[in-house]
Scaffold this motif. Sequence first.
Motif, PDB file in Angstrom:
ATOM      1  N   THR A   1      45.455  43.637  50.627  1.00 58.58           N
ATOM      2  CA  THR A   1      45.743  42.227  50.877  1.00 58.58           C
ATOM      3  C   THR A   1      44.426  41.462  50.863  1.00 58.58           C
ATOM      4  O   THR A   1      43.484  41.832  51.555  1.00 58.58           O
ATOM      5  CB  THR A   1      46.439  42.033  52.229  1.00 58.58           C
ATOM      6  OG1 THR A   1      47.648  42.789  52.237  1.00 58.58           O
ATOM      7  CG2 THR A   1      46.753  40.568  52.469  1.00 58.58           C
ATOM      8  N   VAL A   2      44.363  40.404  50.064  1.00 60.69           N
ATOM      9  CA  VAL A   2      43.171  39.563  49.967  1.00 60.69           C
ATOM     10  C   VAL A   2      43.578  38.154  50.361  1.00 60.69           C
ATOM     11  O   VAL A   2      44.573  37.622  49.861  1.00 60.69           O
ATOM     12  CB  VAL A   2      42.591  39.570  48.532  1.00 60.69           C
ATOM     13  CG1 VAL A   2      41.425  38.623  48.421  1.00 60.69           C
ATOM     14  CG2 VAL A   2      42.180  40.967  48.134  1.00 60.69           C
TER      15      VAL A   2
ATOM     16  N   GLU B   1      45.475  31.113  49.940  1.00 62.48           N
ATOM     17  CA  GLU B   1      46.326  32.034  49.180  1.00 62.48           C
ATOM     18  C   GLU B   1      46.219  33.421  49.798  1.00 62.48           C
ATOM     19  O   GLU B   1      45.143  33.830  50.235  1.00 62.48           O
ATOM     20  CB  GLU B   1      45.867  32.146  47.726  1.00 62.48           C
ATOM     21  CG  GLU B   1      46.217  30.983  46.863  1.00 62.48           C
ATOM     22  CD  GLU B   1      45.793  31.257  45.429  1.00 62.48           C
ATOM     23  OE1 GLU B   1      46.660  31.175  44.558  1.00 62.48           O
ATOM     24  OE2 GLU B   1      44.615  31.548  45.213  1.00 62.48           O
ATOM     25  N   ILE B   2      47.324  34.135  49.819  1.00 61.14           N
ATOM     26  CA  ILE B   2      47.342  35.539  50.235  1.00 61.14           C
ATOM     27  C   ILE B   2      47.814  36.341  49.033  1.00 61.14           C
ATOM     28  O   ILE B   2      48.928  36.136  48.543  1.00 61.14           O
ATOM     29  CB  ILE B   2      48.268  35.764  51.442  1.00 61.14           C
ATOM     30  CG1 ILE B   2      47.798  34.929  52.627  1.00 61.14           C
ATOM     31  CG2 ILE B   2      48.316  37.243  51.801  1.00 61.14           C
ATOM     32  CD1 ILE B   2      48.746  34.961  53.798  1.00 61.14           C
ATOM     33  N   ILE B   3      46.969  37.238  48.554  1.00 59.98           N
ATOM     34  CA  ILE B   3      47.291  38.068  47.394  1.00 59.98           C
ATOM     35  C   ILE B   3      47.490  39.491  47.887  1.00 59.98           C
ATOM     36  O   ILE B   3      46.608  40.066  48.525  1.00 59.98           O
ATOM     37  CB  ILE B   3      46.170  38.017  46.343  1.00 59.98           C
ATOM     38  CG1 ILE B   3      45.939  36.572  45.895  1.00 59.98           C
ATOM     39  CG2 ILE B   3      46.503  38.901  45.149  1.00 59.98           C
ATOM     40  CD1 ILE B   3      44.717  36.379  45.055  1.00 59.98           C
ATOM     41  N   THR B   4      48.658  40.057  47.632  1.00 60.80           N
ATOM     42  CA  THR B   4      48.937  41.436  48.028  1.00 60.80           C
ATOM     43  C   THR B   4      49.176  42.264  46.780  1.00 60.80           C
ATOM     44  O   THR B   4      49.797  41.804  45.818  1.00 60.80           O
ATOM     45  CB  THR B   4      50.168  41.535  48.948  1.00 60.80           C
ATOM     46  OG1 THR B   4      51.302  41.021  48.265  1.00 60.80           O
ATOM     47  CG2 THR B   4      49.956  40.768  50.232  1.00 60.80           C
ATOM     48  N   ARG B   5      48.666  43.484  46.796  1.00 61.84           N
ATOM     49  CA  ARG B   5      48.873  44.416  45.687  1.00 61.84           C
ATOM     50  C   ARG B   5      49.308  45.740  46.260  1.00 61.84           C
ATOM     51  O   ARG B   5      48.651  46.322  47.110  1.00 61.84           O
ATOM     52  CB  ARG B   5      47.605  44.610  44.867  1.00 61.84           C
ATOM     53  CG  ARG B   5      47.866  45.493  43.642  1.00 61.84           C
ATOM     54  CD  ARG B   5      46.650  45.634  42.782  1.00 61.84           C
ATOM     55  NE  ARG B   5      45.548  46.265  43.456  1.00 61.84           N
ATOM     56  CZ  ARG B   5      45.425  47.572  43.626  1.00 61.84           C
ATOM     57  NH1 ARG B   5      46.343  48.386  43.179  1.00 61.84           N
ATOM     58  NH2 ARG B   5      44.385  48.072  44.236  1.00 61.84           N
TER      59      ARG B   5
ATOM     60  N   ILE C   1      51.791  42.973  42.057  1.00 64.49           N
ATOM     61  CA  ILE C   1      50.880  41.990  42.640  1.00 64.49           C
ATOM     62  C   ILE C   1      51.686  40.721  42.927  1.00 64.49           C
ATOM     63  O   ILE C   1      52.382  40.216  42.049  1.00 64.49           O
ATOM     64  CB  ILE C   1      49.704  41.661  41.700  1.00 64.49           C
ATOM     65  CG1 ILE C   1      48.879  42.916  41.438  1.00 64.49           C
ATOM     66  CG2 ILE C   1      48.838  40.562  42.296  1.00 64.49           C
ATOM     67  CD1 ILE C   1      47.773  42.701  40.440  1.00 64.49           C
ATOM     68  N   GLU C   2      51.592  40.223  44.172  1.00 63.34           N
ATOM     69  CA  GLU C   2      52.273  38.994  44.549  1.00 63.34           C
ATOM     70  C   GLU C   2      51.258  38.030  45.153  1.00 63.34           C
ATOM     71  O   GLU C   2      50.351  38.449  45.859  1.00 63.34           O
ATOM     72  CB  GLU C   2      53.379  39.256  45.552  1.00 63.34           C
ATOM     73  CG  GLU C   2      54.560  39.991  44.969  1.00 63.34           C
ATOM     74  CD  GLU C   2      55.663  40.175  45.985  1.00 63.34           C
ATOM     75  OE1 GLU C   2      56.739  39.610  45.750  1.00 63.34           O
ATOM     76  OE2 GLU C   2      55.417  40.851  46.987  1.00 63.34           O
TER      77      GLU C   2
ATOM     78  N   SER D   1      55.040  36.259  41.472  1.00 62.88           N
ATOM     79  CA  SER D   1      54.819  37.660  41.147  1.00 62.88           C
ATOM     80  C   SER D   1      53.976  37.713  39.883  1.00 62.88           C
ATOM     81  O   SER D   1      54.313  37.096  38.882  1.00 62.88           O
ATOM     82  CB  SER D   1      56.142  38.381  40.923  1.00 62.88           C
ATOM     83  OG  SER D   1      55.918  39.710  40.565  1.00 62.88           O
ATOM     84  N   LEU D   2      52.856  38.443  39.931  1.00 70.83           N
ATOM     85  CA  LEU D   2      51.929  38.463  38.808  1.00 70.83           C
ATOM     86  C   LEU D   2      52.171  39.625  37.849  1.00 70.83           C
ATOM     87  O   LEU D   2      51.391  39.856  36.967  1.00 70.83           O
ATOM     88  CB  LEU D   2      50.486  38.520  39.322  1.00 70.83           C
ATOM     89  CG  LEU D   2      50.059  37.319  40.155  1.00 70.83           C
ATOM     90  CD1 LEU D   2      48.644  37.505  40.639  1.00 70.83           C
ATOM     91  CD2 LEU D   2      50.191  36.044  39.367  1.00 70.83           C
ATOM     92  N   ASN D   3      53.219  40.377  38.029  1.00 75.48           N
ATOM     93  CA  ASN D   3      53.477  41.496  37.129  1.00 75.48           C
ATOM     94  C   ASN D   3      54.582  41.136  36.145  1.00 75.48           C
ATOM     95  O   ASN D   3      55.510  41.880  35.951  1.00 75.48           O
ATOM     96  CB  ASN D   3      53.827  42.760  37.909  1.00 75.48           C
ATOM     97  CG  ASN D   3      55.037  42.561  38.803  1.00 75.48           C
ATOM     98  OD1 ASN D   3      55.445  41.446  39.037  1.00 75.48           O
ATOM     99  ND2 ASN D   3      55.613  43.637  39.289  1.00 75.48           N
TER     100      ASN D   3
END
Length: 107
Positions: free
Chosen positions: A50-51, A61-65, A70-71, A81-83
């Motif tokens: 989590t970034v 922004e919260i980026i989780t992978r 990746i969301e 959703s980045l996938n």
Amino acid sequence: MRSRLRDDAEADDPLLSVINLIDVFLVLIAALLLTVASNPLNPYSHDKITVIRHAGQPDMEIITRDGQKIERFRADGSSESLNGGNKGIRAGTAYRMNDGSLVFVPE
């Protein structure tokens, strides 16, 4: 006297400077590979990460992978959703039973 001629010939060889440049480039490539490997969003890592970007700001922004998924969650409530950004429809309902098992009922 012959050893002096041999030393002078090696000092004037232009290939020696090219070999030194190749060594410098190999060190740079190794440094870049280490940088990519230490990146928290490394695509070759299978950890859950989590970034948080711009913490406490209105544009946070919260980026989780998690593996390959990746969301991105934004402070305004939207998520992405980045996938592939695939959208779906409801396919059924899942129920958790008292013993802990899950039952899926398709629609």
